[in-house]
Design a protein around this motif. Structure first.
Motif, PDB file in Angstrom:
ATOM      1  N   SER A 327     119.038  43.653  20.582  1.00 39.30           N
ATOM      2  CA  SER A 327     117.739  43.909  21.188  1.00 39.30           C
ATOM      3  C   SER A 327     117.753  45.110  22.120  1.00 39.30           C
ATOM      4  CB  SER A 327     117.245  42.676  21.945  1.00 39.30           C
ATOM      5  OG  SER A 327     118.211  42.239  22.882  1.00 39.30           O
ATOM      6  N   ILE A 379     121.020  37.487  30.216  1.00 43.58           N
ATOM      7  CA  ILE A 379     121.554  36.617  29.176  1.00 43.58           C
ATOM      8  C   ILE A 379     122.432  35.556  29.837  1.00 43.58           C
ATOM      9  CG2 ILE A 379     123.614  38.038  28.755  1.00 43.58           C
ATOM     10  CD1 ILE A 379     123.313  37.409  25.769  1.00 43.58           C
ATOM     11  N   ALA A 383     126.861  32.882  26.848  1.00 39.76           N
ATOM     12  CA  ALA A 383     126.094  32.922  25.604  1.00 39.76           C
ATOM     13  C   ALA A 383     127.010  33.142  24.402  1.00 39.76           C
ATOM     14  CB  ALA A 383     125.053  34.027  25.666  1.00 39.76           C
ATOM     15  N   ASP A 385     125.484  33.937  21.402  1.00 38.38           N
ATOM     16  CA  ASP A 385     124.753  34.979  20.687  1.00 38.38           C
ATOM     17  C   ASP A 385     123.639  35.470  21.613  1.00 38.38           C
ATOM     18  OD1 ASP A 385     122.397  33.274  20.394  1.00 38.38           O
ATOM     19  OD2 ASP A 385     123.535  32.236  18.826  1.00 38.38           O
ATOM     20  N   GLU A 386     122.808  36.379  21.125  1.00 38.82           N
ATOM     21  CA  GLU A 386     121.793  36.965  21.995  1.00 38.82           C
ATOM     22  C   GLU A 386     120.444  36.246  21.908  1.00 38.82           C
ATOM     23  OE1 GLU A 386     119.962  40.725  21.325  1.00 38.82           O
ATOM     24  OE2 GLU A 386     120.408  40.736  19.187  1.00 38.82           O
ATOM     25  N   SER A 387     120.414  35.070  21.350  1.00 44.54           N
ATOM     26  CA  SER A 387     119.136  34.371  21.148  1.00 44.54           C
ATOM     27  C   SER A 387     118.402  34.100  22.461  1.00 44.54           C
ATOM     28  CB  SER A 387     119.359  33.060  20.383  1.00 44.54           C
ATOM     29  OG  SER A 387     120.237  32.208  21.105  1.00 44.54           O
ATOM     30  N   GLU A 388     119.145  33.962  23.563  1.00 45.83           N
ATOM     31  CA  GLU A 388     118.504  33.693  24.858  1.00 45.83           C
ATOM     32  C   GLU A 388     118.408  34.945  25.731  1.00 45.83           C
ATOM     33  OE1 GLU A 388     119.414  29.786  26.789  1.00 45.83           O
ATOM     34  OE2 GLU A 388     121.056  29.775  25.320  1.00 45.83           O
ATOM     35  N   ARG A 390     116.747  37.941  27.478  1.00 43.40           N
ATOM     36  CA  ARG A 390     115.386  38.262  27.877  1.00 43.40           C
ATOM     37  C   ARG A 390     115.365  39.619  28.561  1.00 43.40           C
ATOM     38  NH1 ARG A 390     112.855  33.513  31.338  1.00 43.40           N
ATOM     39  NH2 ARG A 390     111.016  34.847  31.073  1.00 43.40           N
TER      40      ARG A 390
END
Length: 590
Positions: A327, A379, A383, A385-388, A390
């Protein structure tokens, strides 16, 4: 601070071919001189040299520094015909195609005064000229910085110098100074060959013609076996870190280099460290070590997606899996970051890869994108992965260094210098002004609020290391005069929400005296009840008029940051970047 090097060079396919080479060391002598810088004929009057210049010595450049250093070269051996040809081509490029015409890349200007390099120094006893060294200073203060092995043939930026460590080993109230190069692959290959091989990344790729010619020349050196990029292209000239019972010299264009200090205070480079093959390419020069868990958190960035990759090491120094951050959509100059007990925080600033200006305006490959809105990314600390991940827009916030961050209810608070006039960050550091701000991100509402902590020109901020990742009150920051020269240190109370200027203590070094980043050493590191500011600030300070360097110890609690000890260095210590104090108990683990 040798940022972007590995990613930049890897962007050229010809640089990825593996091979290698050979190079001889230098000898430098320092003697007083009051001569002004030697005049230099315009580029059109400079004939190309056909042999390599003596390391850190050239007749036209004897006044490379106004502070009195001159250099003499050891005998060098040219081992093969290709080296002679390539060196002649290098001289032609530096004399006619891309000479150092701007002061920001002219080595006679960049390496003037106490920015000029010095030779290595074996462990040497120092003289205590004021006060006495506190008992808690039992260990070594080590500072990293650029110190080019050879006189630059052409354009040179401060960030382009080989890494040299300057260590003050303290024991029983005595102090011993030692200065050693970090023996990187680049350093040893060029030392054995007797001349530079790797082009200067920050100053050697300004413009299409300069980039193409220097890139082609380096590719030719690779193909003829003079250099193998797979073994590293970094300088290890930026900082140091201690974690997993190892001490590392760091530069963000390469892997860490493992370092140890001997019992007599000498510095040894143990080698490039890839953490059992789990760390590839490069790593930030600013990892964050949690003082409670011993874990180290880090990242790497580059020009190829993912532009940011986050990872951490457990308390034993074992690297954990990468977390690629897709992202982040553009390559950013991501020099530093922050952690809290729950999160990692990244600043996606306006400074990044600037190919268009590099080609059309002969600008640095790292430049400003004024159309970009800066963001802060948050983050979870662990974590997978980077799903969380922002992102929060923070217009006008260009933070190169992060001071500290902590969790606060449903929010994150970060303290950091904000670089104004960010377009000058690489080429005109003297025009840069950094304010210190406190940024609060409400994770529920997404609202970002900012508080100005100080309007002074401040950077190179440190805290009591025991408070990293949790709420702290005091920050110690270097005063730019202007940057990169540092005229003093101020103490900020970042808990003060009533005033814009939160300076509560100050120590200026005096006329003609300049220092570096301070480092905080606690008086009682094992005492959980000790006050946050109960300790000492240490730094190298150089008197340009007297030509003398000192190691200063300041009382962090006192309103004037009183000097409690001053140690005269046996020789000049050049200005540098980031340092670290390593206690004797940790040195014994190396």
């Amino acid at each position: 601070m040798d940022a972007f090097s590995s990613s930049f060079l890897s962007a050229f396919p010809a640089f990825s071919s593996p091979k290698l080479s050979s190079i001889s060391s230098i000898r430098m002598e320092e003697r007083p001189s009051s001569q002004p810088p030697a005049s230099r004929p315009p580029p059109s009057q400079q004939p190309p040299r056909t042999t390599p210049p003596p390391p850190l010595a050239a007749k036209a450049d004897h006044a490379l520094q106004n502070n009195a250093s001159t250099f003499t070269a050891a005998k060098q051996t040219v081992s093969a015909l290709p080296a002679v040809i390539f060196n002649a081509l290098d001289d032609f490029i530096n004399s006619f195609i891309d000479p150092p015409v701007k002061p920001s890349v002219d080595p006679r200007h960049v390496l003037s005064h106490n920015f000029a390099p010095v030779e290595e120094l074996s462990p040497t006893e120092c003289e205590i000229i004021h006060g006495s060294l506190p008992p808690c200073l039992d260990g070594a203060y080590i500072r990293n910085g650029p110190n080019p092995q050879y006189l630059p043939r052409g354009p040179y930026h401060l960030f382009d110098g080989d890494g040299m460590l300057h260590s003050v080993r303290i024991s029983g109230g005595r102090a011993v100074l030692c200065s050693r190069y970090v023996k990187t692959y680049k350093y040893t290959v060029e030392r054995d060959a007797g001349h530079p091989i790797l082009p200067n990344v920050f100053s050697g790729f300004n413009g299409l013609t300069a980039s193409a010619t220097r890139g082609a020349l380096f590719a030719a050196r690779v193909f003829t076996g003079q250099y193998n990029p797979a073994n590293g292209i970094g300088l290890a000239n930026t900082s140091l870190a201690f974690f997993g019972d190892r001490l590392y010299a760091l530069g963000e264009s390469d892997l860490p280099y493992s370092i140890r200090l001997t019992s007599n205070g000498d510095i040894e480079t143990l080698g490039r460290h890839d953490f059992d093959g789990k760390l590839s390419m490069n790593m930030t020069a600013h990892p964050k070590i949690d003082p409670d868990t011993g874990e180290a958190f880090a990242f790497r960035y580059g020009f190829i997606r993912p532009f940011l990759t986050y990872f951490h090491f457990d308390s034993n120094g074992v690297k954990q899996p990468d977390v690629p951050i897709f992202s982040m959509v553009t390559p950013t100059f991501l020099h530093d970051f922050a952690i809290t007990k729950k999160h990692a925080i990244f600043a996606d600033i306006q400074i990044g890869l600037n190919l268009i200006d590099m080609i059309t305006k002969r600008a640095s490959p790292v430049g400003l994108d004024p159309s970009k809105v800066p963001r802060i990314g948050v983050i979870p600390r662990y974590a997978k992965d980077e799903s969380e991940m922002r992102w929060f827009e923070v217009p006008g916030f260009n933070s190169v260094h992060a001071t500290n961050a902590w969790d606060e209810d449903d929010a994150i608070v970060m303290v950091a210098p904000n670089v104004l006039s960010a377009e000058h960050t690489m080429e005109r550091m003297d025009l840069v002004h950094s304010l210190v701000e406190k940024v609060r991100i409400d994770l529920k509402t997404g609202i970002v609020t900012r508080q100005l902590i100080s309007t002074r020109n401040l950077d190179f901020a440190v805290i009591n290391p025991a408070y990293l990742g949790r709420k702290n009150k005091y920050v110690y920051v270097a005063v730019g005069d202007p940057m990169p020269k540092i005229s003093g240190v101020v103490k900020l109370d970042v808990s003060n929400a009533e005033h814009k200027e939160c300076i509560v203590a100050s120590r200026m070094f005096g006329p003609g005296c300049y220092g570096g980043e301070p480092f905080f050493v606690a008086r009682e590191p094992e005492n959980p009840e000790a006050d946050e500011d109960d300790g000492f600030l240490v730094s190298y300070v150089h008197d340009e008029k007297a030509g003398e360097s000192r190691f200063l110890v300041m009382d962090a609690k006192s309103p004037q940051l009183d000097i409690v000890a001053a140690v005269r260095m046996p020789r000049r210590v050049p200005y540098g970047f980031h340092g670290l104090f390593v206690r004797e108990s940790d040195l014994n683990k190396l």
